[in-house]
Design a protein around this motif. Structure first.
Motif, PDB file in Angstrom:
ATOM      1  N   UNK A 134       0.731  -1.027  -0.224  1.00  0.00           N
ATOM      2  CA  UNK A 134      -0.426  -0.091  -0.007  1.00  0.00           C
ATOM      3  C   UNK A 134       1.212   1.476  -0.149  1.00  0.00           C
ATOM      4  N   UNK A 135       2.254   1.218   0.505  1.00  0.00           N
ATOM      5  CA  UNK A 135       3.111   2.428   0.847  1.00  0.00           C
ATOM      6  C   UNK A 135       3.554   2.984  -0.473  1.00  0.00           C
ATOM      7  N   UNK A 141       1.100   5.030  -2.412  1.00  0.00           N
ATOM      8  CA  UNK A 141       0.877   6.448  -2.088  1.00  0.00           C
ATOM      9  C   UNK A 141       1.472   6.973  -2.024  1.00  0.00           C
ATOM     10  N   UNK A 186       0.763  -0.566   7.945  1.00  0.00           N
ATOM     11  CA  UNK A 186       0.645  -1.873   7.624  1.00  0.00           C
ATOM     12  C   UNK A 186       0.870  -3.212   6.695  1.00  0.00           C
ATOM     13  N   UNK A 218      -7.048   2.649   8.586  1.00  0.00           N
ATOM     14  CA  UNK A 218      -6.791   3.819   9.068  1.00  0.00           C
ATOM     15  C   UNK A 218      -5.176   3.968   9.680  1.00  0.00           C
ATOM     16  N   UNK A 219      -4.564   4.613   8.776  1.00  0.00           N
ATOM     17  CA  UNK A 219      -3.124   4.463   9.179  1.00  0.00           C
ATOM     18  C   UNK A 219      -3.074   4.702  10.152  1.00  0.00           C
ATOM     19  N   UNK A 254      -4.289   8.624   7.419  1.00  0.00           N
ATOM     20  CA  UNK A 254      -4.821   8.308   5.677  1.00  0.00           C
ATOM     21  C   UNK A 254      -4.942   6.363   5.647  1.00  0.00           C
ATOM     22  N   UNK A 255      -6.429   6.627   4.797  1.00  0.00           N
ATOM     23  CA  UNK A 255      -7.332   5.230   4.585  1.00  0.00           C
ATOM     24  C   UNK A 255      -5.772   4.572   3.612  1.00  0.00           C
ATOM     25  N   UNK A 256      -5.227   3.337   3.626  1.00  0.00           N
ATOM     26  CA  UNK A 256      -4.337   3.031   3.123  1.00  0.00           C
ATOM     27  C   UNK A 256      -5.097   1.405   1.997  1.00  0.00           C
TER      28      UNK A 256
END
Lengths: 330, 730
Positions: free
Chosen positions: A119-120, A123, A143, B650-651, B656-658
């Motif tokens: 996810x990172x 983004x 995450x 949500x981080x 922030x929504x990931x």
């Protein structure tokens, strides 16, 4: 999306000339590149459409192997009779990935170059050494339930997302690369790099090289093989853990074994350690479990993905058990 | 006489939708149409310190880049007042592009308008924004212990107590005190939020996927400072909503603002990521459910408390403990909802807000109690089935929960179930079954309707209600056809336009009943008119209504219920409030049901698959057998997602929504959903119009509880934190 020049290459030499342009990228099925362009993760200046190149055939190799053109569509390869008969794990792995529509578009060469779904990475506001070297890794402490437990480094914990490549890693596949400088062959297991401190360099491919084919050597053990994918929903999700396995046992003793893992590592993970444990060992649940534990002994969990270690061990054991009791599946 | 009501009539918009003829909000062509794209903040809280639009403005085709420096003024979001329910419609209180403050990670900080959507998106990417960070609280788990009790208001009570439940719990021979968590969820309607806005002569025409076009109209009138009659909102087709299109979110306002600023019609279709960043979702929750019982299984104490979040800039409480006031006849009961404010986007309503997650915790606890007592879970529920509302002794308007369980048990084959966990295995799969109660209060809102009957034998029903896929127009056509004795094909229903008589919002599972009440009254008026006409017309005795008109030389006659004048609206709202209050004093009204399921859990890997489903519901009279069953089925599908997969990530470091995409936010795919059997009692509720109770939400309730209970039966593991992913079962 940024404006880009588009050209469609009629033949391989033209494509190899065109890739010399700054900011040029090859376009196959577009199932990953175009998504990343929409998200501004990829911003090529020139897109070279290679789908007209004559690299879309599956050919017999002397001795019973197959040469798969880089532009063979995933769905075509999964349905190919020789693949289903000789390498069932490969057909299963492909069918376990993406959706029917995506598989109809995605090419074999493109599948090898899939980017991580961390996810990172996708983004732009997040730190990601793979996308922007030196910006840090926000997956560490964030995450990371989907992150790697094998092959990770302090700078990157992202998994390689492909299912197909896991089967190819188990099958001793060889990647054929071509550039204006010539043709070279790289084993699949050496094609993807570990992140180390340069996670932005993901494969051995040079900037001017084109994947032209993937060769599958003759491998009798693969005729009884399986791909088991474990994920959060029944379809259309990346693997938490996947296992590609082929095994032959005679008189209760394992005489040949191929094992690779997906979803747990920064690259398609050939389970050499487990293979060493299993070769010559009795084909029993205890052997499977011991080999699985040996393979995962070096695993390093992040804050949320420790379960993958146990899950991978169970998945290896269950897949080998299934191979033993039910045989391979076509 | 009912000819059509109850039948499986094909939906009137089916052909338009399947042939592409149905036009959604992002599909309205205007000459000179421009396209907009949003720039989202990347910090949870802060101030914009630097903003550079040079590169964005240089993108070919860019018309304007609107930021807080150059955007037209917008009036602040209105204060909420019970005198004007449209004041509830503010998605957030932020004055978009009229402030340099950022209040949530994802807030729009600029809008690009361009000749193409591609140019707008590219320019949006090139807008450079820097922020000064301000302290922000975004971690629900960390902030949750500091929650404050929710205050009660007219619409929702924050808490209630009967007897001394804590003492009763301490004294109970059998007691459980359990904690549950549920994550944030998003609606994920297939149609992303989209608005096409067009100003002409100071008047605004807005095509907007909405669940309450009048709220949208009134809210925009307040924000742009113009009379509400100068705004027309059209929303004939909405591609799913589930609560996500109830409030007015920034995209709608910014589309109107962009059109105003550029003098061009503007279309703003949010990206999927844009929906996550600018439209609220379901709050996460922590819940405590404690239950005490005697050896016979009679509940002596029942406690249900919750913590949910609101955004500091908007959102509201969620009635997580609602069903616990009504389902079980415990001697002492306490419910209390608590709130914590965070620097995140406002939470909002999402299918069965409150009960969807509240029934998970309650019904899992009841199942656990049944096991503790060694009593069958259905039998335990029967032993605690109340004759009157347990909290206050009010009468139930219609209570058929027991019948739902009885019918369900028979059809599902519950009798003879071996209750022992891990007792059934099929190859590598551990097999389990589970049940849970479903519960959702029923509501009714005011609606104005006109019905016109024409001499050619057709009828026109006009009411500004909403069609998000549930089949509202079809149901109302059936009702009108029966009332007027016409074939259903002869009835046209107009909806989704603020020029029409004011309809109810689509929410609270109330729309069909609300419109039906007014429609039935209007049809009665109309038939009285027609009969009066017949008495004055020679030869008209015994003629059909259209025949009466022809004989009388009339093209058409029309009847109206409700008034859209200012006075009429006020009288209507007052009458509605009065009826609501008196109804609430007399009755507890609700839809309910029994959910039955079978799951299989892989013994090695913990993968859960739902393999059977039966839902038996009491939803009063069913108007359309096909669309009602489809809606009930859809709620169960959504519940399966909630139980097994859905979670907005949500981080906790950034707010922030990931996983702002459908590939990473896991809704169920086809392969996750078994054949779903739907039954309904079809027993009219005498206190509701035509006896109908809404079907929109009840079926998502109880689903996660039933699955959690079945997972326990299969594996012996109680999972009290949603979603039930395989890592929790290893």
């Amino acid at each position: 999306m940024k404006d880009f020049a588009y050209l469609s290459a009629p033949d391989v030499p033209t494509a190899l000339q065109a890739i010399a342009r700054p900011g040029a990228r090859f376009l196959g099925g577009g199932t990953n590149l175009v998504d990343l362009m929409r998200q501004n993760i990829e911003r090529p200046d020139t897109v070279i459409d290679i789908t007209r190149l004559p690299l879309d055939r599956v050919e017999e190799l002397p001795g019973g192997g197959l040469r798969v053109g880089a532009l063979v569509r995933n769905s075509h390869l999964a349905a190919h009779r020789a693949v289903r008969e000789r390498y069932p794990m490969l057909a299963q792995a492909i069918l376990a990935g993406a959706s029917g529509q995506l598989r109809n578009m995605a090419t074999v060469g493109g599948n090898l170059l899939q980017r991580t779904r961390c996810a990172y990475f996708t983004d732009l506001s997040a730190g990601c050494n793979k996308r922007q070297p030196g910006s840090g890794c926000d997956a560490v402490g964030g995450f990371n339930r989907n992150a790697a437990v094998l092959g990770a480094s302090a700078s990157c914990v992202a998994t390689h997302p492909s299912d197909m490549c896991v089967a190819l890693a188990a099958l001793d596949a060889v990647v054929e690369l071509e550039s204006v400088r010539g043709v070279r062959r790289v084993p699949l297991t050496g094609f993807h790099r570990l992140p180390g401190d340069t996670p932005q360099v993901e494969t051995e491919i040079a900037a001017d090289e084109l994947i032209t084919a993937v060769e599958l050597p003759a491998l009798p053990v693969a005729a009884a093989s399986r791909y088991r994918k474990i994920r959060d929903r029944a379809s259309y999700a990346f693997a938490l853990v996947s296992v590609a396995a082929a095994m032959h046992a005679r008189d209760g003793v394992i005489t040949d074994i191929r094992l690779a893992l997906g979803g747990v590592a920064t690259r398609p993970w050939r389970a050499h350690q487990a293979e060493r444990e299993l070769l010559g060992a009795p084909a029993t649940e205890e052997s499977f479990r011991r080999a699985a534990e040996a393979e995962l002994a070096a695993a390093v969990p992040q804050s949320q993905n420790g379960f993958k270690i146990e899950l991978a061990q169970r998945a290896i054991t269950a897949t080998l058990r299934q191979l033993l009791t039910e045989g391979g599946a076509a | 006489m009912t000819t059509y009501v109850g039948e499986a009539v094909d939906r009137v918009d089916g052909t338009a939708k399947t042939t592409g003829g149905a036009r959604f909000s992002a599909e309205y062509p205007y000459p000179d149409l421009a396209h907009a794209a949003l720039v989202h903040a990347t910090v949870a809280r802060g101030r914009i310190t630097r903003l550079d639009t040079t590169a964005a403005e240089a993108v070919p085709g860019v018309i304007a880049v609107l930021t807080h420096r150059n955007a037209p003024p917008l009036k602040p979001a209105p204060r909420v007042t019970p005198l004007n329910l449209a004041t509830l419609a503010s998605g957030t209180s932020v004055n978009y592009l009229n402030t340099d403050e950022v209040h949530w990670n994802g807030q729009p900080v600029a809008v690009v308008v361009a000749e193409s959507p591609e140019a707008a998106q590219e320019a949006a990417h090139l807008v450079e924004v820097a922020y000064a960070h301000l302290p922000a609280t975004v971690d629900f788990a960390a902030a949750e212990p500091d929650a404050k009790p929710q205050k009660s208001n007219l619409i929702m009570s924050g808490g209630a107590v009967k007897g001394d439940p804590e003492a009763a719990l301490a004294a109970a021979p059998v007691a459980l005190d359990l904690r549950y968590t549920t994550p944030p969820h998003h609606h994920n309607a297939i149609e992303p939020h989209a608005t096409t806005a067009h100003w002409a002569d100071g008047r605004l025409t807005l095509h907007d996927g909405a669940q309450n076009i009048y709220w949208t109209r009134d809210h925009l009138a307040m924000r742009f400072g113009i009379p509400k009659d100068d705004i027309r909102v059209l929303s004939p087709f909405v591609g799913g909503a589930f609560g996500g299109k109830t409030m007015v979110w920034p995209g709608t306002i910014l589309a109107a603002m962009a059109a105003k600023a550029t003098g061009r019609p503007v279309r703003l279709m949010l990206t999927r990521e844009g929906v996550y960043r600018t439209v609220g979702g379901r709050t996460p929750s922590t819940q405590r459910v404690a239950v005490g019982a005697d050896e016979s299984g009679r509940m002596t104490a029942l406690i249900h408390t919750s913590v949910t979040l609101t955004g500091r800039v908007g959102g509201g409480p969620e009635q997580v403990t609602s069903q616990t006031r009504h389902l079980y006849d415990a001697a002492a009961i306490r419910v209390q909802q608590n709130l914590v404010e965070l620097d995140v986007l406002s939470n909002t309503v999402m299918r069965a807000p409150g009960e969807s997650i509240g029934t998970f915790a309650l019904e899992a606890t009841v199942d656990e109690l049944a096991y503790r007592l060694g009593v069958d879970p259905i039998e335990l529920r029967a032993r605690n089935e109340p004759a009157r509302n347990p909290m206050d002794g009010k009468a139930f308007a219609h209570r058929k929960l027991r019948e739902c369980f009885e019918q369900g048990a028979k059809e599902f084959g519950w009798a003879g179930r071996n209750p022992e966990p891990r007792s059934t295995r099929d190859g590598r799969w551990l097999v389990g079954t589970g049940v849970a109660a479903a519960y959702h209060p029923s509501w009714q809102f005011p609606a104005n309707v006109t019905v016109r009957l024409s001499a050619d034998g057709t009828a026109l029903v006009r009411c500004g209600f909403h069609e998000m896929g549930m089949g509202g127009a079809t149901a109302q056509a059936q009702i009108a056809a029966d009332a007027l004795g016409l074939p259903v094909e002869a009835v046209t229903v107009e909806y989704g336009d603020t020029r029409l008589p004011t309809g109810p919002g689509a929410g609270g599972s109330a729309q069909t009943a609300s419109v039906a009440a007014a429609l039935v009254a209007a049809c009665e008026k109309l038939t009285r008119l027609a009969r009066a006409l017949a008495r004055r017309t020679p030869g008209a005795a015994g003629a059909s209504y259209p025949e009466i008109l022809r004989l009388a030389g009339r093209d058409s006659i029309e009847a109206r219920v409700g008034s859209d004048t200012r006075l009429g609206t006020a009288v209507g709202q007052l009458r509605f409030a009065g009826k609501l209050m008196s109804d609430r004093r007399r009755w507890v009204k609700a839809a309910c049901g029994a959910q039955f399921c079978e799951v299989r859990v892989d013994a090695d890997t913990g993968e859960v698959r739902v393999t059977r489903w039966l839902g038996v519901f009491d939803v009063g009279r069913v108007i359309n057998a096909k669309t009602a069953a489809s809606q009930l089925r859809g709620g169960i599908v959504m519940g399966i997602g909630m139980a097994l997969a859905e979670e907005t990530l949500v981080d906790p470091r950034t707010g922030r929504i990931m996983n702002a995409s459908l590939s990473e936010y896991h809704v169920p795919v086809h392969a996750d959903v078994p054949a779903i059997e739907i039954r309904y009692l079809d027993d009219p509720d005498p206190t509701m119009p035509l006896g109908l109770i809404g079907v929109g939400e009840v079926s998502i309730t109880g689903v996660a509880g039933a699955i959690a209970n079945a997972v326990f039966h299969a594996t012996g593991r109680r999972i009290r934190d949603l979603p039930i992913t395989l890592d929790k079962l290893l």
